[in-house]
Design a protein around this motif. Structure first.
Motif, PDB file in Angstrom:
ATOM      1  N   VAL A 191       0.827  -1.199   0.000  1.00 44.66           N
ATOM      2  CA  VAL A 191       0.000   0.000   0.000  1.00 44.66           C
ATOM      3  C   VAL A 191       0.868   1.260   0.000  1.00 44.66           C
ATOM      4  O   VAL A 191       0.596   2.218  -0.732  1.00 44.66           O
ATOM      5  CB  VAL A 191      -0.948  -0.016   1.217  1.00 44.66           C
ATOM      6  N   ILE A 192       1.957   1.212   0.771  1.00 40.88           N
ATOM      7  CA  ILE A 192       2.837   2.381   0.793  1.00 40.88           C
ATOM      8  C   ILE A 192       3.444   2.606  -0.585  1.00 40.88           C
ATOM      9  O   ILE A 192       3.501   3.734  -1.096  1.00 40.88           O
ATOM     10  CB  ILE A 192       3.952   2.190   1.844  1.00 40.88           C
ATOM     11  N   GLY A 193       3.874   1.502  -1.204  1.00 35.36           N
ATOM     12  CA  GLY A 193       4.481   1.625  -2.533  1.00 35.36           C
ATOM     13  C   GLY A 193       3.529   2.274  -3.523  1.00 35.36           C
ATOM     14  O   GLY A 193       3.888   3.235  -4.208  1.00 35.36           O
ATOM     15  N   VAL A 194       2.307   1.759  -3.586  1.00 33.60           N
ATOM     16  CA  VAL A 194       1.367   2.334  -4.546  1.00 33.60           C
ATOM     17  C   VAL A 194       1.063   3.782  -4.176  1.00 33.60           C
ATOM     18  O   VAL A 194       0.964   4.646  -5.057  1.00 33.60           O
ATOM     19  CB  VAL A 194       0.074   1.514  -4.624  1.00 33.60           C
ATOM     20  N   SER A 195       0.957   4.054  -2.874  1.00 34.34           N
ATOM     21  CA  SER A 195       0.663   5.435  -2.489  1.00 34.34           C
ATOM     22  C   SER A 195       1.749   6.370  -2.985  1.00 34.34           C
ATOM     23  O   SER A 195       1.465   7.457  -3.498  1.00 34.34           O
ATOM     24  CB  SER A 195       0.561   5.567  -0.968  1.00 34.34           C
ATOM     25  N   LEU A 196       3.013   5.944  -2.849  1.00 33.91           N
ATOM     26  CA  LEU A 196       4.103   6.790  -3.331  1.00 33.91           C
ATOM     27  C   LEU A 196       3.957   7.062  -4.820  1.00 33.91           C
ATOM     28  O   LEU A 196       4.125   8.183  -5.290  1.00 33.91           O
ATOM     29  CB  LEU A 196       5.443   6.109  -3.050  1.00 33.91           C
ATOM     30  N   VAL A 197       3.629   6.009  -5.556  1.00 36.10           N
ATOM     31  CA  VAL A 197       3.466   6.186  -6.994  1.00 36.10           C
ATOM     32  C   VAL A 197       2.346   7.186  -7.265  1.00 36.10           C
ATOM     33  O   VAL A 197       2.468   8.070  -8.126  1.00 36.10           O
ATOM     34  CB  VAL A 197       3.162   4.837  -7.669  1.00 36.10           C
ATOM     35  N   LEU A 198       1.261   7.074  -6.512  1.00 36.20           N
ATOM     36  CA  LEU A 198       0.151   7.984  -6.749  1.00 36.20           C
ATOM     37  C   LEU A 198       0.509   9.411  -6.318  1.00 36.20           C
ATOM     38  O   LEU A 198       0.152  10.375  -6.988  1.00 36.20           O
ATOM     39  CB  LEU A 198      -1.094   7.500  -6.007  1.00 36.20           C
ATOM     40  N   ILE A 199       1.246   9.525  -5.196  1.00 32.75           N
ATOM     41  CA  ILE A 199       1.649  10.854  -4.738  1.00 32.75           C
ATOM     42  C   ILE A 199       2.468  11.562  -5.816  1.00 32.75           C
ATOM     43  O   ILE A 199       2.315  12.754  -6.061  1.00 32.75           O
ATOM     44  CB  ILE A 199       2.475  10.742  -3.435  1.00 32.75           C
ATOM     45  N   SER A 200       3.314  10.792  -6.505  1.00 30.37           N
ATOM     46  CA  SER A 200       4.160  11.410  -7.528  1.00 30.37           C
ATOM     47  C   SER A 200       3.338  12.099  -8.607  1.00 30.37           C
ATOM     48  O   SER A 200       3.821  12.977  -9.306  1.00 30.37           O
ATOM     49  CB  SER A 200       5.054  10.359  -8.166  1.00 30.37           C
ATOM     50  N   GLN A 201       2.076  11.708  -8.736  1.00 30.37           N
ATOM     51  CA  GLN A 201       1.250  12.311  -9.780  1.00 30.37           C
ATOM     52  C   GLN A 201       0.871  13.738  -9.453  1.00 30.37           C
ATOM     53  O   GLN A 201       0.607  14.537 -10.335  1.00 30.37           O
ATOM     54  CB  GLN A 201      -0.053  11.502  -9.963  1.00 30.37           C
ATOM     55  N   PHE A 202       0.774  14.027  -8.164  1.00 29.56           N
ATOM     56  CA  PHE A 202       0.158  15.297  -7.787  1.00 29.56           C
ATOM     57  C   PHE A 202       1.127  16.280  -7.169  1.00 29.56           C
ATOM     58  O   PHE A 202       0.757  17.364  -6.784  1.00 29.56           O
ATOM     59  CB  PHE A 202      -0.999  15.030  -6.830  1.00 29.56           C
ATOM     60  N   THR A 203       2.386  15.867  -7.013  1.00 34.55           N
ATOM     61  CA  THR A 203       3.339  16.765  -6.379  1.00 34.55           C
ATOM     62  C   THR A 203       4.457  17.076  -7.353  1.00 34.55           C
ATOM     63  O   THR A 203       4.493  16.529  -8.457  1.00 34.55           O
ATOM     64  CB  THR A 203       3.936  16.126  -5.124  1.00 34.55           C
ATOM     65  N   GLY A 204       5.384  17.919  -6.937  1.00 31.52           N
ATOM     66  CA  GLY A 204       6.550  18.219  -7.750  1.00 31.52           C
ATOM     67  C   GLY A 204       6.156  18.902  -9.046  1.00 31.52           C
ATOM     68  O   GLY A 204       5.087  19.485  -9.169  1.00 31.52           O
ATOM     69  N   GLN A 205       7.060  18.795 -10.017  1.00 34.16           N
ATOM     70  CA  GLN A 205       6.834  19.503 -11.272  1.00 34.16           C
ATOM     71  C   GLN A 205       6.146  18.634 -12.305  1.00 34.16           C
ATOM     72  O   GLN A 205       6.634  18.442 -13.391  1.00 34.16           O
ATOM     73  CB  GLN A 205       8.161  19.945 -11.859  1.00 34.16           C
ATOM     74  N   GLY A 206       5.029  18.061 -11.957  1.00 34.32           N
ATOM     75  CA  GLY A 206       4.306  17.274 -12.941  1.00 34.32           C
ATOM     76  C   GLY A 206       4.613  15.807 -12.820  1.00 34.32           C
ATOM     77  O   GLY A 206       5.667  15.418 -12.312  1.00 34.32           O
TER      78      GLY A 206
END
Ligand code: HEA
Ligand code: HEA
Ligand code: CUA
Ligand SMILES: [Cu+2]
Lengths: 315, 535, 198, 97
Positions: free
Chosen positions: B125-140
């Motif tokens: 769950v943590i792994g997938v959450s990280l992947v999903l977080i990457s979608q909405f943070t940082g520069q795209g």
């Protein structure tokens, strides 16, 4: 449809076809045979027709048969694939050398006499050896009609070669994902009769097709050929790089060695931006994306480009 | 051997443990509850991934911009690939059905390390959450494709770090599951269950476990190197610092090719359970099926290079990889022949899981045969990175692992939930799904043959017709899947109570009540016969 | 729930875990072999700059610490709890000594502006960048493993102190030992590959 | 079937460990001196062979493989061979370019 182009389009078409159609044919036969057998069993031995199953543990002779026969078939498939591939490593001695420079996101073909072209123009029946150069990330030169493709890997010396056999215009695609405009990174192969080619080849060293007239037309044509518009727009829309709109003469904040400095866009700055793009990084834009054009753009060209930039200021 | 009808014990669904409400699930170390945790999270991610797939297909229905921008499209196929590969099909059958059934099928009360088992779900769950977080943070969002090819992956401004690290954590989760299963199989088989009396699904989990254990660390370190490359400019894969981008591909595929066998082996195991159960007949050539699983796992480790045929490897490497690629097809062939032979002189009960198995066989063969075409050097040069490859892997990943997953879902549904589902709706859904599937992906073979490259947001007019068909197929398939999933959910409420052995299966899970009691067995059974004993 | 204890299962699990660690470093050994093959001279020369003395000292430190942790198992088996704890303490101290050495070693490099991404290093050429990239990455990852191993051993020592782990039930001690030996094993290869290829 | 395997443990005397340590240190020093006097192309090979011998000792004695179920040593050999095979196959590409 692409697959209907003649066998002669390039020297690889027929070997590709042999491998492809042999494997596909064997596969189709097996697929149909096995599916029909399976359906027959389902139909013949379902519960209504056959209330009690006969227990069979296995049969070693059968197992050996259906290991060995597919193995033989598979080895034939392998051999055909190998045979079709092998010629790609051995370009004929008399092959004509062309270098392709790939970058985000265009191809540029350099000829031995210094001629540059965004399209690959070649004479018929002449072996062509293309040296593959990439300036940034991996691209891949793919000519579907010729059944050939090779990755263009930065930092590596590689080549591909082929023998075009039919006159005509064919598509080139970039087949390795290289970022935003990957699907727009294409070009054409123009196969001509040797005569026509000779004339083309002898034309002025830099025959950019100038479409418009007036100041800046030549500059625009150069930039179109070099692929600048993949990242920059003339109308103010922000793409990957800053727009050229109102750029000329303006003040820009750039990062130089990690420090912010303000510069005026003058000939000196434009030249540096093109030849050493990573010296001054325009604020808010990524470094390392634009690569130097030193190998393909001359000072003369830059002067023309500046001419063009000047036309993009609204007065 | 039977422990049937002795249950004063509550089923695992009703069991009241130390914790209440949701905590009785997310803190449970019971392998059956963990399996359901996986099932729910996995189905959620699957629907996210599949919806992205549908959106991509809608975009591709016409050249030019249809619904999304190029940037979004690139982010979509990246996220689609990462979710589908790392979060759906790799954990897929092992984490859900393996967790639920492995201990039961070998006559154990739980896996060897129950707490580790729960931990791997958290990693998941943590792994997938990280992947999903990457979608909405940082520069795209990340936009490299699921393969993270260097040097693009450290040139892009996309938010790579969380995504790459997420994939790393997912790898960890996968390793822990594999490790747990290996120890469980080695140490916890019921008395009398020798290796050659073990059912085939556990056997494939065993083979898979080794691949998970020995291949996943390689991608782990590779992903760490990508992270180091982006943060510290360490230079391993950066040509401007002397690194070699092709080496990255070697390392990536050293894991990711074996990974495709992590996906397919348990699927083959599930099919090997379903076919004898509905044929009421012992499986044909048990030993050869076992041997072929091991052969696939072993040889599969050495053929990664067939993803790099156009990258300019040496001739020797090309030769070796192509040859081994053809050799690895043989064990798969052996399996297919044995499954079909099992149907000979059987007494076939035509139920939904069996239809899924038949569907599996058909699409798996197509996927496998297209793999053979790709394995031939001359053909690969043309077809590499075209939609032919996309068709190949959807046929074999979705068609193989996906069909087996749904087959397993329908086969073990009564055992897991204690309810029967409505098989008319299930069959209707299957037919719609199947038709959509063939239209959607079948067409991609032809697109690829004509030269349409993959990861193309926009395409030449000549590819238009094919893409229309393909996109319409996606919509049909969408409805099929919806019917299937809704039916399964609705049956939770409306289904009639399931008996302990609705299909007449012979493996151990069918000897205990549905749903199983907390401790699985009152008394550990003693095994004296082979797994598929229909005498 | 399941109260049955199975030491062999626990040990099997540990070994399987060690395999994954081995392959984790295995990936780096692949990278090492490739780049060494492509830059033999630069690797050869860069290796001269590493201190063989510190490297050898660290090797011997780790070897001794491996011996002490192995002996602590014998001590516990023969019910000599005090000696066991003493030996574990020595192991931990040696592990720390290793880290201190590493700290000074790395510190010296940093002072010379040799670290991943440094421009001084980039000027020296590709081979050097790769050699030091690998050096820092591999020894860094190894140091991380040392730290994990130390924590593992410490936790076990506390359990032994509290008699939760005793001569009847010491598989966890064996597992921490196994982990420590693995760290040692990897160093046995890192040492010649970085320090001795001169 | 499981119980008896768990019962038997082998107690290794301290002495053995100290002998092994002595050998290991000796081997370390040998490889250091060997590489200081230049053996040309064999330097690396020598260093690696010595490292191999050292790790065999660690595996067999410190890690108890010698006294454990055969299964463990077989698995260890298998994993090492696998890694060697992967390195070899990768080098097939690099050595023949
Ligand atoms: C479940 C996952 C799965 C499985 C099982 C397979 C199985 C196979 N794959 Fe596939 N493959 C993928 C998932 C999978 N693949 C993915 C995800 C990619 C793309 C990754 C990316 O780039 O994003 C890919 C890409 C891929 C490529 C690279 C394409 C390219 O990018 O250029 C190749 C090339 O050789 C290939 C080959 C094969 C082969 C030969 C098999 C074989 O194992 C198939 C064996 C099966 C059969 C052959 C059918 C049954 C046999 C018979 C009925 C008997 C008759 C047989 C004979 C006559 C031999 N695959
Ligand atoms: C398990 C693996 C898996 C699965 C299942 C899928 C499923 C789908 N895939 Fe994907 N795909 C990959 C793995 C998978 N894919 C991978 C690895 C890539 C490569 C990525 C890369 O290049 O990096 C890829 C790439 C890829 C591309 C190529 C992009 C490109 O190269 O340009 C496309 C294009 O159309 C595509 C389409 C689809 C579609 C339409 C589905 C469809 O999902 C299937 C249809 C399903 C639905 C449409 C609906 C789902 C159901 C519901 C939502 C139910 C509703 C429920 C209730 C109401 C309760 N996929
Ligand atoms: Cu260039 Cu894709
Ligand atoms: Cu593969």
């Amino acid at each position: 449809m692409y697959s209907t182009t003649g066998l002669e389009a390039s020297n690889y078409v027929s070997t590709y076809n042999t491998a492809f159609y042999f494997i596909a044919g064997v596969s189709l036969l097996l697929l149909i045979g096995l599916t029909v057998t399976m359906l027959y069993f389902i139909f013949r031995y379902n519960k209504k027709k056959n209330a009690v199953a006969t227990q069979i543990e296995g049969n070693t002779a059968l197992e050996v048969t259906w290991t060995v026969i597919p193995l033989i078939l598979a080895m034939v498939m392998f051999a055909l694939g190998w045979a079709g591939w092998k010629p790609t490593t051995k370009p004929p001695k008399d092959a004509m050398n062309i270098t392709v420079v790939a970058r985000m996101w265009n191809f540029l073909f350099l000829y031995e006499n210094g001629k540059q072209s965004p399209d690959l123009v070649v004479p018929r029946n002449q072996a062509i050896k293309i040296n593959l150069v990439s300036l940034d990330v991996i691209h891949s030169l793919f000519i579907p009609d010729f059944r050939i493709k090779a990755d263009i890997v930065p930092g590596r010396q590689k080549f591909m070669w082929f023998l075009p056999g039919l006159e005509g215009k064919y598509k080139i695609f970039c087949a390795e994902y290289c970022g935003l405009q990957h699907s727009y990174m294409h070009a054409n192969v123009n196969v001509m009769t040797p005569d026509k080619f000779r004339t083309w080849y002898a034309e002025a060293a830099k025959p950019v097709a100038v479409t418009g007239t007036g100041p800046g037309a030549i500059g625009e044509a150069i930039m179109r050929a070099q692929g600048c518009f993949a990242c920059h727009t003339p109308d103010g829309t922000k793409l990957i790089g800053p727009s050229y709109f109102n750029l000329w003469g303006s003040q820009q904040v750039v990062l130089r060695d990690g420090k912010e400095v303000t510069v005026t866009v003058d000939p000196e700055y434009v030249k540096r931006s093109i030849l050493e793009p990573n010296a001054d990084i325009t604020k808010g834009f990524p470094a390392n994306l634009m690569q130097s054009y030193r190998s393909t753009i001359t000072d003369d060209d830059i002067a023309k480009i500046i001419e063009y930039l000047k036309t993009l200021n609204d007065k | 051997m039977s422990t049937q009808k002795t249950f004063e014990e509550p089923s695992y669904l009703e069991y009241k443990g130390k914790y209440k409400g949701i905590f009785s699930w997310i803190l449970s170390t019971d392998h059956k509850r963990i399996a359901l945790l996986y099932l729910f999270s996995l189905m959620t991610f699957f629907i996210v991934g599949a919806t992205l797939g549908l959106l991509m297909k809608l975009e591709l229905i016409a050249p030019g911009k249809t619904i999304i921008t190029a940037q979004t499209y690139n982010a979509f196929f990246t996220l689609h690939g990462i979710i589908m590969i790392f979060a759906v099909v790799i954990p897929g059958l092992p984490a859900v059905f393996g967790n639920f059934l492995l201990p039961i099928m070998i006559g154990a009360k739980d896996v060897a390390f129950p707490r580790l088992n729960l931990l791997s779900w958290y990693f998941y769950v943590i792994g997938v959450s990280l992947v999903l977080i990457s979608q909405f943070t940082g520069q795209g969002p990340p936009d490299t494709g699921w393969t993270f090819y260097a040097p693009y992956s450290f040139r892009t401004t996309g938010n790579m770090l969380p995504a790459v690290f997420g994939a790393f954590v997912l790898g960890f989760s996968s390793i822990l599951t594999g490790l747990n299963f290996l120890v469980t199989i080695h140490r916890m088989r019921a008395p009398g269950m020798t290796w050659m009396k073990m059912p085939l699904f556990p056997w494939t989990l065993y083979a898979t476990g080794w691949v998970q254990l020995l291949a996943t660390p390689i991608i782990g370190i590779t992903l760490l190197m990508i992270i180091a490359e982006r943060t510290l400019h360490i230079g391993f894969f950066d040509p401007t610092l002397g690194g070699d981008p092709i080496l990255y591909q070697h390392l990536f595929w050293t894991y990711s090719h074996p990974a495709v066998y992590i996906m397919i082996l348990p699927a083959m195991g599930a099919i090997s359970e379903i076919i004898p159960a509905f044929c009421h007949k012992t499986i044909f050539g048990y030993k050869f099926i076992v041997a072929s699983s091991i052969a696939i796992a072993f040889v599969g480790y050495f053929i990664w290079g067939h993803h790099m045929f156009t990258s300019g490897m040496s001739g020797t490497a090309l030769y070796t990889f192509s040859l081994l690629t053809f050799i690895v097809a043989i064990p798969s062939a052996v399996k297919v022949f044995n499954w079909i032979s099992t149907m000979h002189k059987a007494s076939i009960d035509l139920q939904t899981p069996f239809f899924w198995a038949v569907g599996f066989l058909f699409v798996f063969m197509i996927g496998g045969f297209s793999g053979l075409i790709l394995g031939a050097l001359a053909a690969n040069i043309h077809l590499h990175n075209t939609h032919f490859v996309v068709a190949h892997f959807h046929f074999i990943v979705f068609g193989g692992t996906g069909y087996a997953f749904f087959g397993a879902m329908h086969y073990w549904y009564p055992k897991i939930t204690g309810k029967m589902y409505d098989s008319r709706w299930a069959n209707t859904g299957l037919i719609i799904f199947f038709l959509g599937f063939i239209t959607l992906y079948g067409e991609m073979f032809f697109l690829g043959m004509r030269g349409m490259p993959r990861r193309y947001y926009d395409y030449d007019e000549i590819f238009h017709t094919g893409n229309i068909f393909s996109s319409l197929g996606a919509i049909v398939m969408y409805f099929g899947l919806a019917v299937i999933i809704i039916n399964l959910i609705a049956s939770l409420k409306n289904g009639i109570k399931a008996p302990s052995d609705p299909w007449g299966g012979k493996t151990l899970e069918w000897t205990i009540p549905s749903p199983p009691p907390v401790e699985n067995f009152d008394e550990i059974p003693v095994i004296t016969k082979g797994p598929y004993n229909y005498k | 729930m399941v109260t049955h204890r199975d030491d062999l299962a626990s040990k099997t699990g540990m070994w399987l875990f060690l395999f994954t660690e081995l392959l984790l470093f295995g990936g780096l050994f692949i990278v090492y072999s490739v780049y060494r093959y492509r830059n033999p001279i630069a690797f050869h020369q860069a290796a001269h700059e590493l201190s063989v003395v510190i490297g050898t000292a660290n090797t011997i430190i780790l070897l001794i610490s491996s011996t002490t942790i192995a002996m602590s198992i014998t001590a516990l088996q023969t019910k000599n709890k005090k000696l066991c704890l003493l030996l574990m303490g020595v192991t931990i101290l040696l592990g720390l000594a290793f880290l201190v050495n590493k700290y000074f070693e790395w510190g010296a490099h940093f002072r010379e502006h040799i670290y991943p991404g440094s421009s001084v290093l980039a000027l020296r050429g590709h081979g050097d960048v790769l050699f030091y990239g690998l050096y820092f990455f591999m020894t860094g990852l190894h140091a991380l493993h040392i730290i994990v191993g130390l924590v593992f051993i410490l936790v076990i020592a506390v359990s032994i102190f509290k008699d939760r782990i005793n001569s009847e039930n010491y598989v966890l001690l064996e597992n921490s030992g196994l982990y420590w030996h693995l760290v040692d094993l990897i160093w046995i290869f890192l040492f010649p590959l970085f320090y001795l290829i001169t | 079937m499981k119980t008896d395997e768990n019962e038997k443990h082998h107690i290794i005397p301290y002495r053995t460990f100290l002998y092994v340590l002595a050998i290991l240190i000796l081997l370390t020093l040998t490889s250091v001196t060997l590489t200081q006097i230049s053996l040309g192309a064999f330097t690396v090979a020598a260093a690696l062979i010595i490292a191999g011998i050292k790790s065999t000792f660690v595996l067999a004695i410190f890690m108890h493989l010698k006294f454990e179920n055969k299964m463990f040593s077989r698995a260890v050999c298998g994993v090492i061979l696998l890694l060697a095979a992967v390195i070899t196959i990768t080098l097939l590409d690099y050595l023949n370019r």
